[in-house]
Design an enzyme around this catalytic site. Structure first.
Site, mmCIF file in Angstrom:
data_model
loop_
_atom_site.group_PDB
_atom_site.id
_atom_site.type_symbol
_atom_site.label_atom_id
_atom_site.label_comp_id
_atom_site.label_asym_id
_atom_site.label_seq_id
_atom_site.Cartn_x
_atom_site.Cartn_y
_atom_site.Cartn_z
ATOM 1 N N SER A 1 -31.331 18.232 59.343
ATOM 2 C CA SER A 1 -30.739 16.982 58.858
ATOM 3 C C SER A 1 -30.327 17.032 57.398
ATOM 4 O O SER A 1 -29.534 16.223 56.960
ATOM 5 C CB SER A 1 -31.718 15.839 59.040
ATOM 6 O OG SER A 1 -32.933 16.168 58.419
ATOM 7 N N ASP B 1 -34.434 7.666 53.280
ATOM 8 C CA ASP B 1 -35.291 7.215 54.380
ATOM 9 C C ASP B 1 -36.248 8.364 54.661
ATOM 10 O O ASP B 1 -35.951 9.487 54.310
ATOM 11 C CB ASP B 1 -34.455 6.897 55.629
ATOM 12 C CG ASP B 1 -33.823 8.149 56.204
ATOM 13 O OD1 ASP B 1 -33.889 9.216 55.557
ATOM 14 O OD2 ASP B 1 -33.263 8.102 57.306
ATOM 15 N N HIS C 1 -35.751 12.293 53.822
ATOM 16 C CA HIS C 1 -34.411 12.614 53.311
ATOM 17 C C HIS C 1 -34.173 12.048 51.926
ATOM 18 O O HIS C 1 -34.732 11.028 51.553
ATOM 19 C CB HIS C 1 -33.345 12.072 54.262
ATOM 20 C CG HIS C 1 -33.518 12.596 55.636
ATOM 21 N ND1 HIS C 1 -33.947 11.827 56.675
ATOM 22 C CD2 HIS C 1 -33.363 13.832 56.116
ATOM 23 C CE1 HIS C 1 -34.045 12.581 57.751
ATOM 24 N NE2 HIS C 1 -33.702 13.800 57.443
#
Ligand code: NAG
Length: 388
Positions: A56, A367, A370
């Protein structure tokens, strides 16, 4: 370290995750989104394309496609994701751009199109300037490894998008990009490859299921898997420049701080407030990875293999938030639910009941694990000087 349910599986996925509709643009004509980063002035190397594998921290839009295969709604495809830069959710796990976006801009290349999403829209013709295979939630080790921890009737982690699977996607795309060995060599010699970051998901999944000692014992296998993928890109695919990011100090991430809170103050690094034992896993990963990359350089002298430090810049921002224009409570999420560190395992960024900070540019963490665009910009500046 006690066993704890870190997060439900779909949230874990969220921990790691992207879209740019940007059509391929000639290098010289990138005008609208160029940012100035330190180091930009002394560009020495030129690249025609970027190919990226990762999780991610690098995913520019594949995650929601993979979620769709599993009939899961991607939590990042809703506001406030993308609010700082794109003005809409793009599939990036961020308020704006990721490190790979800043690097593409600085190198005069189009934002790297997410392979799964762009393939569905435009076919494979749109990848001559690069493709991004990164998927939020991706692990270095194959997904099957983690099924040992599946609860009865469930799955600790449903995605099939590990490093090995992403390599297969690259291989299938390569067949459509170049037909002859000579043509492929020309294309890939002038490409910049990213392998990572990988590892954080492996460790977080394991942390949710087993003891920290067991988690630490995974490090050599995770690092070997990454090194082997880099070597395959060099040997089988003619990659000439490969950038391999390390992992962030996972022990500083707000969900980890909230979930593995240590009653003993000695469990925390007094300088950072981060969990020592968990950061030691990350430090060990990064040290072994650098050893592995040194071996690769010795075996493949013609290739440039760059280690990209993700750990150091995050520690810099945690220890001196004011220097970066960040608020003092630097370990608190910008976007999350009610709770310490603004983290709530039941209320995720974008959920009803979640809140977003007023100024994401004054925050390190967006969040979960991240980072914000502001933080990625700083990380990118460091990596850029290593690849140009
Ligand atoms: C995972 O994806 C790869 C590549 O798309 C495929 O070859 C493999 O069969 C898949 N594995 C599972 C368990 O679905």
């Amino acid at each position: 370290m006690r066993r704890k349910q870190l997060l439900p599986p779909w949230l874990l996925v969220v921990l790691f995750l992207s879209w740019s509709s940007a059509a391929p643009v000639p290098a010289s004509s990138t005008t609208t989104t160029t940012t100035t980063l330190p180091g930009q002035m002394r560009r020495r190397r030129y690249y025609d394309s970027i190919f990226s594998l990762g999780d991610s921290y690098a995913d520019t839009g594949n995650g929601p496609v993979v979620f769709g295969w599993h009939a899961l709604a991607s939590p990042v495809m809703r506001p406030p994701y993308g609010s700082t830069f794109f003005g809409r959710p793009t599939g990036r796990n961020c308020d704006g751009r990721l490190v790979i976006d800043f690097l593409a801009e600085s190198l005069g290349l189009p934002l790297v199109p997410p392979f799964l999403q762009a393939q569905a829209r435009h076919g494979t013709g749109s990848f001559r300037r690069g493709a991004n295979f990164a998927v939020g939630g991706a692990t270095a080790l194959d997904a099957s490894f983690f099924h040992r921890w599946d609860p009865p009737g469930g799955s600790v982690f449903p995605l099939n998008a590990s490093l090995g699977v992403q390599l297969q996607w690259f291989q299938s795309l390569k067949r459509s990009l170049c037909a002859t060995p000579k043509g492929c060599d020309r294309l890939l010699r002038r490409s910049l490859f990213f392998v990572g970051a990988f590892g954080a998901n492996d460790y977080l999944l394991a942390m949710a299921a087993t003891s920290l000692e067991q988690v630490g014992s995974l490090v050599p296998a995770v690092v070997r898997t990454i090194s082997a993928a880099v070597e395959r890109l060099i040997v089988e695919h003619g990659a000439a420049t490969v950038v391999v990011p390390g992992v962030i100090p996972v022990g500083c991430a707000p969900p980890v701080l909230a979930t593995f809170a240590d009653p003993d103050p000695a469990g925390y690094d007094p300088r950072t407030g981060c969990l020592r034992s968990i950061n030691e896993v990350a430090t060990r990963h990064n040290a072994l990875l650098q050893d592995g990359l040194r071996e690769l350089r010795a075996r493949h002298a013609a290739a440039t293999v760059v280690y990209a430090d993700f750990f150091g810049p995050v520690i810099d921002m945690v220890t001196s938030p004011a220097k970066f224009g960040f608020d003092e409570d630097v370990l608190t999420l910008c976007c999350g639910g009610p709770g310490r560190f603004n983290y709530n395992r039941h209320v995720f960024c974008g959920d009803p009941g979640a809140s977003e900070c007023k100024d994401p540019s004054a925050r390190l963490f967006w969040d979960g694990v991240h980072l914000t665009e502001a933080a990625y910009r700083y990380v990118a500046a460091g990596w850029l000087s290593a690849i140009t």
